[in-house]
Design an enzyme around this catalytic site. Structure first.
Site, PDB file in Angstrom:
ATOM      1  N   GLY A   6       5.080  -1.124   2.684  1.00 33.07           N
ATOM      2  CA  GLY A   6       4.288   0.064   2.416  1.00 33.07           C
ATOM      3  C   GLY A   6       5.111   1.341   2.327  1.00 33.07           C
ATOM      4  N   HIS A  44       0.816  -1.215   0.000  1.00 32.17           N
ATOM      5  CA  HIS A  44       0.000   0.000   0.000  1.00 32.17           C
ATOM      6  C   HIS A  44       0.850   1.266   0.000  1.00 32.17           C
ATOM      7  CE1 HIS A  44       0.889   0.760   4.303  1.00 32.17           C
ATOM      8  NE2 HIS A  44       0.912  -0.566   4.382  1.00 32.17           N
ATOM      9  N   ASP A  45       0.368   2.253  -0.736  1.00 30.89           N
ATOM     10  CA  ASP A  45       0.945   3.610  -0.753  1.00 30.89           C
ATOM     11  C   ASP A  45       2.332   3.680  -1.376  1.00 30.89           C
ATOM     12  OD1 ASP A  45      -1.196   5.142   0.849  1.00 30.89           O
ATOM     13  OD2 ASP A  45      -0.701   3.492   2.182  1.00 30.89           O
TER      14      ASP A  45
END
Length: 263
Positions: free
Chosen positions: A136, A118-119
């Site tokens: 992440g 994520h991200d």
């Protein structure tokens, strides 16, 4: 171009000439651009925005919910640029409220079994090798290469044109134009082969090399090295990019050949 045995949610937006192979699954709130091919058993989850002429190979999972206990179901995206390839069983998680999206640029190759968490923000023309695991919030600059079996710590920053050797553990930031190898991860010179392939002149390559002599080979700490570089070396886009990267590194940059930390 959607095969009868594929599942495509009625609210998904699929370009007319995209190809969706049998047993692929396309959830709602998905956009797939012109000429993109989605292989059998690939799963494209909500929030995916896939560009033109991409290739998503069998078993890949795009825009899965983050593997992050702080994620509370907020609306986030996964954005993939044009002409990017995701090979078999690669997995891309969508963003959290930290950044609201996971981004992969254009003309990238994400090889089999790689994970982009994520991200993460991946530039264009990047290569991520087989089974690379990216935690992440990792940033990878344009033309960056991470070789197979490497693992990247969360929030790590990897600069443009950087090359990371296979099996590396990336715990520190990797400055632009460099090669990184060994354990712990160490400066192994500049990525001169890659730079020549991308049109950098000998003068530019020599200047980049000289900048890193100040940072890694002269016994200076980072503050001293950056001050000397700005005072003694001619300005250039490459010089400014390196100086800004090192100055803004929050995790500290990778070790030099002597083994000293570069915080």
């Amino acid at each position: 171009m959607i095969q009868p045995l594929a599942y495509v949610h009625p609210e998904a937006k699929v370009a007319p000439n995209a190809i969706i192979e049998p047993f692929a699954i396309i959830h709602k709130d998905v956009e797939i651009g012109e000429g993109t091919w989605i292989g059998s058993h690939a799963v494209i989850n909500e929030g995916a925005r896939i560009g033109k002429n991409c290739k998503i190979f069998p078993g890949a999972v795009v825009s899965a919910i983050p593997q992050d206990l702080k994620y509370k179901g907020e609306y986030t995206l996964t954005i993939i640029g044009d002409n990017t390839t995701l090979r078999e069983y690669s997995t891309i998680s969508r963003g959290t409220e930290e950044h609201w999206k996971t981004e992969i640029g254009s003309h990238c190759l994400i090889m089999a079994y790689a994970h982009v968490a994520h991200d993460c923000r991946i530039g264009s023309n990047c290569i991520i090798g087989n089974t690379v695991q990216m935690a992440g919030h990792v940033t990878l600059g344009d033309w960056g290469i991470i070789s197979a079996f490497s693992a990247v710590h969360q929030f790590a920053q990897i600069g443009t044109h950087a090359f990371i050797s296979g099996g590396s553990l990336v715990r520190k930031d990797v400055p632009p134009f460099t090669k990184a190898a060994r354990e712990p991860l160490t400066y192994a010179g500049i990525n001169s082969v890659g730079l020549r392939r991308r049109g950098y002149t000998n003068d530019q390559i020599n200047q980049i090399q000289e900048i890193y002599r100040y940072i890694y080979l002269r016994g200076l700490n980072n503050a001293e090295a950056l001050s000397a570089i700005e005072l003694e070396l001619p300005p250039s886009d490459e010089r400014d990019e390196i100086v800004n990267f090192v100055r803004n590194s929050e995790r500290g940059i990778m070790k030099g050949p002597g083994g000293n930390d570069r915080d």
